[in-house]
Design an enzyme around this catalytic site. Structure first.
Site, PDB file in Angstrom:
ATOM      1  CB  CYS A  52      37.403  43.812  38.117  1.00 20.16           C
ATOM      2  SG  CYS A  52      38.083  45.466  38.304  1.00 20.16           S
ATOM      3  CB  CYS A  56      37.333  48.151  31.613  1.00 17.06           C
ATOM      4  SG  CYS A  56      38.031  49.005  33.050  1.00 17.06           S
ATOM      5  CB  CYS A  59      38.040  44.126  31.149  1.00 21.36           C
ATOM      6  SG  CYS A  59      39.124  43.149  32.208  1.00 21.36           S
ATOM      7  CB  CYS A  96      53.887  42.002  33.763  1.00 23.72           C
ATOM      8  SG  CYS A  96      55.191  42.647  32.759  1.00 23.72           S
ATOM      9  CB  CYS A 127      55.990  45.004  35.271  1.00 23.95           C
ATOM     10  SG  CYS A 127      54.635  46.028  34.658  1.00 23.95           S
ATOM     11  CB  CYS A 187      54.403  50.115  31.849  1.00 22.96           C
ATOM     12  SG  CYS A 187      53.674  49.082  30.562  1.00 22.96           S
ATOM     13  NE  ARG A 259      55.707  45.620  27.254  1.00 22.56           N
ATOM     14  CZ  ARG A 259      56.826  44.928  27.516  1.00 22.56           C
ATOM     15  NH1 ARG A 259      56.930  43.683  27.119  1.00 22.56           N
ATOM     16  NH2 ARG A 259      57.802  45.487  28.192  1.00 22.56           N
TER      17      ARG A 259
HETATM   18  N1  SAM Z   1      42.938  46.211  36.782  1.00 16.81           N
HETATM   19  C1  SAM Z   1      44.106  46.852  36.380  1.00 16.81           C
HETATM   20  C2  SAM Z   1      43.859  48.024  35.449  1.00 16.81           C
HETATM   21  O1  SAM Z   1      42.864  48.050  34.758  1.00 16.81           O
HETATM   22  O2  SAM Z   1      44.705  48.914  35.431  1.00 16.81           O
HETATM   23  C3  SAM Z   1      45.122  45.930  35.758  1.00 16.81           C
HETATM   24  C4  SAM Z   1      44.743  44.856  34.802  1.00 16.81           C
HETATM   25  S1  SAM Z   1      44.066  45.359  33.237  1.00 16.81           S
HETATM   26  C5  SAM Z   1      43.516  43.849  32.631  1.00 16.81           C
HETATM   27  C6  SAM Z   1      45.467  45.871  32.276  1.00 16.81           C
HETATM   28  C7  SAM Z   1      45.228  46.389  30.868  1.00 16.81           C
HETATM   29  O3  SAM Z   1      45.006  45.303  29.977  1.00 16.81           O
HETATM   30  C8  SAM Z   1      44.029  47.292  30.627  1.00 16.81           C
HETATM   31  O4  SAM Z   1      44.270  48.607  30.999  1.00 16.81           O
HETATM   32  C9  SAM Z   1      43.838  47.176  29.128  1.00 16.81           C
HETATM   33  O5  SAM Z   1      44.540  48.189  28.457  1.00 16.81           O
HETATM   34  C10 SAM Z   1      44.413  45.798  28.790  1.00 16.81           C
HETATM   35  N2  SAM Z   1      43.338  44.876  28.382  1.00 16.81           N
HETATM   36  C11 SAM Z   1      42.431  44.285  29.185  1.00 16.81           C
HETATM   37  N3  SAM Z   1      41.559  43.539  28.480  1.00 16.81           N
HETATM   38  C12 SAM Z   1      41.926  43.646  27.191  1.00 16.81           C
HETATM   39  C13 SAM Z   1      41.403  43.106  25.972  1.00 16.81           C
HETATM   40  N4  SAM Z   1      40.331  42.346  25.953  1.00 16.81           N
HETATM   41  N5  SAM Z   1      42.036  43.406  24.827  1.00 16.81           N
HETATM   42  C14 SAM Z   1      43.125  44.213  24.839  1.00 16.81           C
HETATM   43  N6  SAM Z   1      43.653  44.740  25.942  1.00 16.81           N
HETATM   44  C15 SAM Z   1      43.066  44.492  27.112  1.00 16.81           C
HETATM   45 FE1  SF4 Z   2      39.069  45.680  36.254  1.00 18.61          FE
HETATM   46 FE2  SF4 Z   2      39.543  44.742  33.821  1.00 18.61          FE
HETATM   47 FE3  SF4 Z   2      39.045  47.318  34.166  1.00 18.61          FE
HETATM   48 FE4  SF4 Z   2      41.374  46.296  35.052  1.00 18.61          FE
HETATM   49  S1  SF4 Z   2      40.718  46.439  32.937  1.00 18.61           S
HETATM   50  S2  SF4 Z   2      40.018  47.715  36.142  1.00 18.61           S
HETATM   51  S3  SF4 Z   2      40.682  44.238  35.653  1.00 18.61           S
HETATM   52  S4  SF4 Z   2      37.613  45.631  34.573  1.00 18.61           S
END
Ligand code: SAM
Ligand code: SF4
Ligand code: DTB
Length: 325
Positions: A52, A56, A59, A96, A127, A187, A259
């Site tokens: 990606c 973040c 992530c 989802c 979702c 959500c 949730r």
């Molecule tokens: N890429 C899209 C986005 O960021 O909107 C969708 C997938 S992203 C993985 C969805 C959500 O998962 C993120 O916004 C975050 O809040 C949560 N998330 C991701 N990694 C996480 C982690 N290591 N621990 C807790 N929540 C996490």
């Molecule tokens: Fe990409 Fe992970 Fe950020 Fe979603 S949360 S935009 S998958 S880096």
């Protein structure tokens, strides 16, 4: 009645209540709107994993993180259908699908819309979480019959820049506004335990509750510390502070599903029980979240039994014949 004018002081006061008073207030409000012994369960599937372009800090799927995750292309439709069928058989009512995109292209969206249709045919709610959307993309998703779009604010506007630099808090609000305008259920929630302060948790909940309409679903995630991500070494958050955040979310957004999301594998049954007492009434079910572990279904079944909790069922009118006849 929904309130959309919560001040920081009011929310901070709720957070500061004696624990028993806070939980009593949250549970009282919860019982006004929901059956206190029922939880809605959803199952997640990563339909496009890794690489990606966003950064973040939490992530596993960010190209900027140094993780060992294998990247995968968009999954074929038949794999999605078999995962959704298995989820339905295990008792999940919502499926989802998450994609590691900054935003979907219109071509990507064609494929996801096919997936949404196939999951609907199984009688499940749908979702998706695909990153940022344009207004026309949100409208296309609505037309496809999508039930929920997940897009988290993640944290307070003030702490946001410590976690993500490749898109802004305002970008997130814009996508949420397009989803809301299109008539899709929203959500949206956040992650705790990223090194933020209580005032950030207050501000996150304030931003969520003061939207023109409360998100129908509010995921509260505990950070899953993934090796190789910038937030891997964040300080552990006191589980009782996590419970307090759930309780305050329940009070501010009385009719929303709150949730209990990521982080349950590392949580004791007792902490989870307190989260349900504080007003959490939905969770992710099945041994995988997107890329990290979730408790085994058998462990969750034991927990439900110990607590006398029942899983919500698929509504009768959604049930469709799945034999193609
Ligand atoms: N890429 C899209 C986005 O960021 O909107 C969708 C997938 S992203 C993985 C969805 C959500 O998962 C993120 O916004 C975050 O809040 C949560 N998330 C991701 N990694 C996480 C982690 N290591 N621990 C807790 N929540 C996490
Ligand atoms: Fe990409 Fe992970 Fe950020 Fe979603 S949360 S935009 S998958 S880096
Ligand atoms: C949400 O708030 N939590 C879910 C769902 N929405 C998409 C995702 C949690 C992901 C946890 C880390 C992982 O498994 O990659």
């Amino acid at each position: 009645m929904q309130r959309h004018d919560w001040s920081v002081e009011e929310i901070d006061e709720l957070f500061g209540l004696p624990f028993n008073d806070l939980l009593f207030q949250a549970q009282t409000i919860h019982r006004r709107h929901f059956d206190a012994n029922r939880v809605q369960v959803s199952t997640l599937l990563s339909i496009k994993t890794g690489a990606c372009p966003e950064d973040c800090g939490y992530c596993s799927q960010s190209a900027s993180s140094d993780t060992t995750l294998e990247r995968e292309k968009l999954l074929p439709l038949d794999e999605v259908i078999s995962a959704a069928t298995a989820a339905r058989e295990s008792g999940s009512t919502r499926f989802c699908m998450g994609a590691a995109w900054r935003n979907p292209t219109d071509k990507n969206l064609d494929r996801v819309i096919e997936m949404i249709g196939a999951v609907q045919e199984l009688g499940m709610e749908t979702c998706v979480t695909l990153g940022m959307l344009t207004q026309p993309q949100a409208q296309r998703l609505k037309k496809s019959g999508l039930d929920y779009y997940n897009h988290n604010l993640d944290t307070s506007p003030e702490f946001y820049g410590n976690v993500i630099t490749t898109r802004t808090f305002q970008n997130r609000l814009d996508t949420l506004a397009y989803v809301r305008e299109a008539g899709i259920n929203v959500c949206s929630g956040g992650i705790l335990g990223m090194g933020e302060q209580r005032r950030d948790r207050v501000r996150l909940l304030q931003e969520l509750a003061n939207q023109s309409k409360h998100p129908e679903s509010v995921p509260i995630n505990m950070l899953v510390k993934v090796e190789g991500t910038p937030l891997e070494h964040s300080d552990v958050l006191d589980p009782l502070e996590f419970v307090r955040t759930i309780a305050v979310a329940r009070i501010l957004m009385p009719e929303s599903y709150v949730r209990l999301s990521a982080g349950r594998t590392q949580m004791s049954d007792e902490t989870q029980a307190l989260c349900f007492l504080a007003g959490a009434n939905s969770m992710f079910y099945g041994e995988r979240l997107l890329t990290t572990d979730n408790p085994e279904a058998s462990r969750d079944q034991q927990l439900f039994q110990r607590l006398g909790l029942k899983m919500e069922q698929i509504e009768e009118e959604r049930k469709v014949c799945c034999h193609g006849c």
